[in-house]
Motif scaffolding. Sequence first.
Motif, PDB file in Angstrom:
ATOM      1  N   ARG A 143      -6.214   7.866  -0.782  1.00 35.90           N
ATOM      2  CA  ARG A 143      -6.898   7.877   0.461  1.00 35.90           C
ATOM      3  C   ARG A 143      -6.796   6.570   1.281  1.00 35.90           C
ATOM      4  O   ARG A 143      -6.727   6.830   2.502  1.00 35.90           O
ATOM      5  CB  ARG A 143      -8.350   8.115   0.400  1.00 35.90           C
ATOM      6  N   ALA A 144      -7.161   5.407   0.868  1.00 30.65           N
ATOM      7  CA  ALA A 144      -6.814   4.269   1.513  1.00 30.65           C
ATOM      8  C   ALA A 144      -5.669   4.010   2.217  1.00 30.65           C
ATOM      9  O   ALA A 144      -5.350   3.644   3.490  1.00 30.65           O
ATOM     10  CB  ALA A 144      -7.097   2.965   0.592  1.00 30.65           C
ATOM     11  N   SER A 194       6.700  -2.040   6.468  1.00 30.25           N
ATOM     12  CA  SER A 194       7.086  -3.403   7.073  1.00 30.25           C
ATOM     13  C   SER A 194       8.565  -3.623   6.798  1.00 30.25           C
ATOM     14  O   SER A 194       9.268  -4.656   7.616  1.00 30.25           O
ATOM     15  CB  SER A 194       6.333  -4.742   6.156  1.00 30.25           C
ATOM     16  N   SER A 195       9.310  -2.823   5.786  1.00 32.33           N
ATOM     17  CA  SER A 195      10.737  -2.978   5.704  1.00 32.33           C
ATOM     18  C   SER A 195      11.472  -2.041   6.298  1.00 32.33           C
ATOM     19  O   SER A 195      12.672  -1.756   6.360  1.00 32.33           O
ATOM     20  CB  SER A 195      10.983  -2.751   4.340  1.00 32.33           C
ATOM     21  N   ALA A 253      -3.277   0.578  -0.300  1.00 31.00           N
ATOM     22  CA  ALA A 253      -2.745   0.247   0.996  1.00 31.00           C
ATOM     23  C   ALA A 253      -1.569  -0.625   1.112  1.00 31.00           C
ATOM     24  O   ALA A 253      -0.659  -0.551   1.932  1.00 31.00           O
ATOM     25  CB  ALA A 253      -3.748   0.014   1.928  1.00 31.00           C
ATOM     26  N   GLY A 254      -1.670  -1.830   0.335  1.00 29.43           N
ATOM     27  CA  GLY A 254      -0.804  -2.612   0.182  1.00 29.43           C
ATOM     28  C   GLY A 254       0.611  -2.215  -0.064  1.00 29.43           C
ATOM     29  O   GLY A 254       1.595  -2.430   0.371  1.00 29.43           O
ATOM     30  N   ASP A 255       0.765  -1.104  -0.991  1.00 28.80           N
ATOM     31  CA  ASP A 255       2.185  -0.563  -1.290  1.00 28.80           C
ATOM     32  C   ASP A 255       2.694   0.076  -0.154  1.00 28.80           C
ATOM     33  O   ASP A 255       3.720  -0.005   0.140  1.00 28.80           O
ATOM     34  CB  ASP A 255       1.725   0.574  -2.409  1.00 28.80           C
ATOM     35  N   LEU A 256       1.692   0.781   0.512  1.00 33.22           N
ATOM     36  CA  LEU A 256       2.417   1.448   1.893  1.00 33.22           C
ATOM     37  C   LEU A 256       2.867   0.523   2.662  1.00 33.22           C
ATOM     38  O   LEU A 256       3.662   0.544   3.684  1.00 33.22           O
ATOM     39  CB  LEU A 256       1.320   2.672   2.412  1.00 33.22           C
ATOM     40  N   ILE A 302      13.140   6.555   0.921  1.00 32.42           N
ATOM     41  CA  ILE A 302      12.438   7.589   0.188  1.00 32.42           C
ATOM     42  C   ILE A 302      11.190   6.906  -0.545  1.00 32.42           C
ATOM     43  O   ILE A 302      11.410   5.822  -1.081  1.00 32.42           O
ATOM     44  CB  ILE A 302      13.383   8.161  -0.677  1.00 32.42           C
ATOM     45  N   THR A 303      10.190   7.618  -0.391  1.00 31.10           N
ATOM     46  CA  THR A 303       8.885   7.040  -1.501  1.00 31.10           C
ATOM     47  C   THR A 303       8.144   8.557  -1.607  1.00 31.10           C
ATOM     48  O   THR A 303       8.652   9.669  -1.064  1.00 31.10           O
ATOM     49  CB  THR A 303       8.203   6.120  -0.445  1.00 31.10           C
ATOM     50  N   SER A 304       7.071   8.445  -2.351  1.00 33.39           N
ATOM     51  CA  SER A 304       6.387   9.772  -2.621  1.00 33.39           C
ATOM     52  C   SER A 304       5.001   9.145  -2.881  1.00 33.39           C
ATOM     53  O   SER A 304       4.507   8.133  -2.965  1.00 33.39           O
ATOM     54  CB  SER A 304       6.842  10.058  -4.053  1.00 33.39           C
ATOM     55  N   GLY A 305       3.954  10.212  -2.647  1.00 31.93           N
ATOM     56  CA  GLY A 305       2.769   9.997  -2.752  1.00 31.93           C
ATOM     57  C   GLY A 305       2.200   9.443  -3.890  1.00 31.93           C
ATOM     58  O   GLY A 305       1.407   8.378  -3.936  1.00 31.93           O
TER      59      GLY A 305
END
Length: 364
Positions: free
Chosen positions: A127-128, A109-110, A101-104, A92-95
Amino acid sequence: MSMFDEQEEGEARLMGGGADADERAVEAALRPRNLAEFVGQERLREQLSLVLDAARGRGRSADHVLLSGPPGLGKTTLAMIVAAEMGVPLRITSGPAIQHAGDLAAILSSVSEGDVLFFDEIHRTARAAEELLYTAMEDFRVDVVVGKGPGATAIPLELPPFTLVGATTRTGLLPGPLRDRFGFTGHLELYEPQELEQVLVRSAGLLGVDLRADGGREIAGRSRGTPRIANRLLRRVRDFAEVRADGVVTGDIARAALEVFEVDGIGLDRLDRAVLTALCRNFGGGPVGLGTLAVAVAEERETVEEVAEPFLVRAGLLARTPRGRVATPAAWTHLGMAVPAQTPFAVPDGELDLFNTADEASGG
């Protein structure tokens, strides 16, 4: 321990204990655990069932799924059900949590093969990061940029096949390229009172509440077409019934309890009535700007716009116009006030826009 139990435990742990954590744990315990238990949304359930059955038959991950609709209708629950039906873990994550971009990239990657990644409030993604999702969803690949400036290098990172389940309350804010990458899009509609009664019967059984038919009918009628609200009101009526009655939730007990908790016959709460009262009494029914209206009820502008307004508009009590917010004749009637001979609701043809989210030319 099941996936749902782990998820409930994690939610409570994130809440940090206390009454809020207890409430969240109770809400999680009431969630349906498979499509057969999920009440309402029949067409959506049938469509989603076909998507999942086909994916299982092919031995592959399900297509990406986009779920839209007002809050509280079951988007998170359906994401959990997708993972349960496919027999895979749910992440689970959220906007709002994805600002770069590194957060996503770190989250993607996990992800393991077949996992379901639930992306709540996906329309609020930076947006990135949003652009990084395009290749992740379509090609199962992300390009991790190392370094800055002319020496920056993009390193492709291959991802295992996974299913992204996005949830949004505002589909229109999603860019077309992102929407197009979802293999299945489903919209959740507000529930009918009869469907909410079924939800309440199920929840009452899980909570051990003696809910009579007229009690369930009374609660369902005040739940604004939303299962989350229905379950919350059921818990408050249960408290009233246990403390001030014999524990049995009848129609009379439900009415008395909801009067104490300031929920009226059609589901308006204190904030809703404050907004309508200010609009009618202080501003003669409008038009009035959103900012001015928010000051009048001593609330933040966003609270009035996102919490109170959507239901007031759907209930036909308030209208958004280019000149500002306007009370409909039904609002005056609901408040027990005489409808003025000349109501501001009578705007020129073409000006009325019940779905205009902007506060154009309204000064607020």
